[in-house]
Design an enzyme around this catalytic site. Sequence first.
Site, PDB file in Angstrom:
ATOM      1  N   VAL A 182      -0.233   0.809  -0.585  1.00 12.54           N
ATOM      2  CA  VAL A 182       0.155  -0.601  -0.495  1.00 12.54           C
ATOM      3  C   VAL A 182      -0.874  -1.482  -1.205  1.00 12.54           C
ATOM      4  CG1 VAL A 182       0.563  -2.531   1.078  1.00 12.54           C
ATOM      5  CG2 VAL A 182       1.463  -0.275   1.641  1.00 12.54           C
ATOM      6  N   CYS A 183      -2.139  -1.196  -0.982  1.00 15.22           N
ATOM      7  CA  CYS A 183      -3.200  -2.013  -1.567  1.00 15.22           C
ATOM      8  C   CYS A 183      -3.238  -1.904  -3.081  1.00 15.22           C
ATOM      9  CB  CYS A 183      -4.549  -1.619  -0.980  1.00 15.22           C
ATOM     10  SG  CYS A 183      -4.672  -1.922   0.794  1.00 15.22           S
ATOM     11  N   THR A 184      -2.899  -0.753  -3.619  1.00 13.09           N
ATOM     12  CA  THR A 184      -2.859  -0.600  -5.076  1.00 13.09           C
ATOM     13  C   THR A 184      -1.802  -1.517  -5.674  1.00 13.09           C
ATOM     14  OG1 THR A 184      -3.621   1.697  -4.904  1.00 13.09           O
ATOM     15  CG2 THR A 184      -2.556   1.051  -6.955  1.00 13.09           C
TER      16      THR A 184
END
Length: 216
Positions: free
Chosen positions: A44-46
């Site tokens: 998700v953070c990518t």
Amino acid sequence: MVLRINDTIPNLTVSTDHGEINLHDWVGDGWAIIFSHPKDFTPVCTTEFGAVAQLGQEWAKRNTKVLGVSVDGVEDHKKWKVDIESVGGAKPEFAIVADAGLEMAKAFDMLPAEYVLPDGRTPADSATVRSVFIIGPDKQVKLMMTYPMTVGRNFAEILRALDGLQMSAKGVATPADWTVGEDVIVPPAVTTEDAESKFGTVKTVLPYLRYVHAPS
């Protein structure tokens, strides 16, 4: 320390993949967005870092700097940025703080009262390190958001909120779902006469709900 809206941010000197920065010096006379993540190389953070990179020109138009924060180290950040660019299609030019010791996470109150960050930690161990702060030129917190690990942040909304904050700095307020170019609200403390003098024609919908054209 509990950080709230209108508090001055801690003036930390932090390590990043761009070298050491002092937060107050880094903010300077403009606006800033600080967004934190529980760990590098997470799905998700990518996608989120990719979204931030795609908006590089939009941040610049608004005289706004962005700064990522992650609990991993500088070398991991550099390697992760290759993946971020691959996914997002834009080079992440912004710095990422290497907050392995949680100094910044603690100073910005990103953690709960009890937390554990063991060796060999997983993203779940640092899941609460997932916040957004919009900082004004006065070095004060103007907006805070905290998300769970499973829900990707909407950076178009963060951009919209930034526009609203920069507009409200001109002495007005913005209604629900406001976007640039739409009318804005006269704050209750401002009389209609003063609003007309400062902003022009006032449209009164309710005694306490008055609109004017957005000031330039």
